[in-house]
Motif scaffolding. Structure first.
Motif, PDB file in Angstrom:
ATOM      1  N   LYS A   1      41.895   7.490  39.137  1.00  0.00           N
ATOM      2  CA  LYS A   1      42.197   8.083  37.818  1.00  0.00           C
ATOM      3  C   LYS A   1      41.065   8.542  37.004  1.00  0.00           C
ATOM      4  CE  LYS A   1      46.037   7.145  35.763  1.00  0.00           C
ATOM      5  NZ  LYS A   1      46.977   8.228  36.286  1.00  0.00           N
ATOM      6  N   GLU A   2      39.949   7.752  37.221  1.00  0.00           N
ATOM      7  CA  GLU A   2      38.637   8.280  36.607  1.00  0.00           C
ATOM      8  C   GLU A   2      38.080   9.434  37.187  1.00  0.00           C
ATOM      9  OE1 GLU A   2      36.061   4.893  37.000  1.00  0.00           O
ATOM     10  OE2 GLU A   2      37.204   3.642  35.450  1.00  0.00           O
ATOM     11  N   GLN A   3      38.404   9.799  38.467  1.00  0.00           N
ATOM     12  CA  GLN A   3      37.915  10.896  39.268  1.00  0.00           C
ATOM     13  C   GLN A   3      38.932  12.081  39.338  1.00  0.00           C
ATOM     14  OE1 GLN A   3      36.161   9.971  43.192  1.00  0.00           O
ATOM     15  NE2 GLN A   3      35.649   7.871  42.538  1.00  0.00           N
ATOM     16  N   THR A   4      40.209  11.709  38.990  1.00  0.00           N
ATOM     17  CA  THR A   4      41.218  13.076  39.097  1.00  0.00           C
ATOM     18  C   THR A   4      41.970  13.059  37.911  1.00  0.00           C
ATOM     19  OG1 THR A   4      42.861  11.854  40.227  1.00  0.00           O
ATOM     20  CG2 THR A   4      41.010  12.632  41.763  1.00  0.00           C
ATOM     21  N   ALA A   5      42.643  14.073  37.643  1.00  0.00           N
ATOM     22  CA  ALA A   5      43.698  13.934  36.491  1.00  0.00           C
ATOM     23  C   ALA A   5      45.050  13.987  37.107  1.00  0.00           C
ATOM     24  CB  ALA A   5      43.490  15.480  35.670  1.00  0.00           C
ATOM     25  N   VAL A   6      45.245  13.759  38.449  1.00  0.00           N
ATOM     26  CA  VAL A   6      46.493  13.736  38.958  1.00  0.00           C
ATOM     27  C   VAL A   6      47.448  12.500  38.832  1.00  0.00           C
ATOM     28  CG1 VAL A   6      45.710  15.315  40.767  1.00  0.00           C
ATOM     29  CG2 VAL A   6      46.145  12.797  41.221  1.00  0.00           C
ATOM     30  N   PRO A   7      48.784  12.391  38.587  1.00  0.00           N
ATOM     31  CA  PRO A   7      49.376  11.339  38.440  1.00  0.00           C
ATOM     32  C   PRO A   7      49.350  10.541  39.824  1.00  0.00           C
ATOM     33  CG  PRO A   7      50.884  13.188  37.628  1.00  0.00           C
ATOM     34  CD  PRO A   7      49.523  13.782  38.341  1.00  0.00           C
TER      35      PRO A   7
END
Length: 205
Positions: free
Chosen positions: A94-100
């Protein structure tokens, strides 16, 4: 209304079916299985997928960098983790992406589900526990194992089909239902089964 995810898409026909019938989510399995798709095939199918259908990538113990790259390339909109990924893995993703992130739980008891609820994921996916399998068993589990106090939205999977989904939805209220083998004939997605499954869910009060 309960949302619907059709999982295990792997042919051009599958994309045509969902584009016409409009489930909420389409699942691409990157983990080893009979429905596994390559990166190239996933990309080709993703380009053809109707924009209002969200693409879910299903992974089992995949290197975090691989998953993050698929997110950055917009091949998948949501990550579904079916392996042994822990809170640290989910947090770093989640730190690296904005996807659920959807975290799958192979349900054995209520305490296990409540423990999984504490993970830093956006959704749970409650599936059937089968020894030696990470998912895709096509078998149901007892909905009474879902804790009444569960607050996190969850996808319900495991042995669902057009004949049983309405009855199951009278016993629990998932955010979404997830089906793969239940809408197949001889191992391939069946347009009419997908249509009838969607009708059964959407007619549920």
């Amino acid at each position: 209304m309960t949302k619907v995810k059709i999982c295990g898409l792997r042919t051009p026909d599958d994309i045509g079916y969902v584009n016409q019938l409009k489930p909420d989510y389409a699942g691409f399995v990157f983990a080893p299985s009979k429905r596994q798709v390559s990166l190239l095939l996933a990309l080709r199918m993703r380009v053809r997928l109707a924009p209002q259908i969200r693409a879910v990538g299903v992974f089992v113990n995949e290197p975090l960098e691989t998953v993050a790259a698929l997110c950055r390339q917009k091949i998948i909109d949501i990550v579904q983790l079916h392996g042994d990924e822990d809170a640290s893995y989910i947090g770093r993703l989640k730190e690296q992406t904005a996807v659920p992130v959807i975290r799958a739980v192979r349900v054995q008891n209520k305490e296990q589900v409540l423990e999984a609820e504490q993970l830093p994921c956006d959704y749970l996916l409650l599936d059937t526990f089968v020894e030696g399998q990470y998912g895709g068993s096509g078998k149901q589990f007892d909905p009474s194992l879902i804790p009444e106090q569960l607050q996190k939205p969850y996808f319900l999977a495991g042995g669902l089909d057009e004949h049983n989904v309405r009855e199951i939805l009278t016993r629990c209220r998932p955010f979404a239902v997830d089906v793969s083998s239940g809408v197949e004939t001889n191992g391939y997605k069946d347009f009419d089964k997908i249509r009838r499954f969607l009708e059964a869910v959407r007619q549920n009060p």
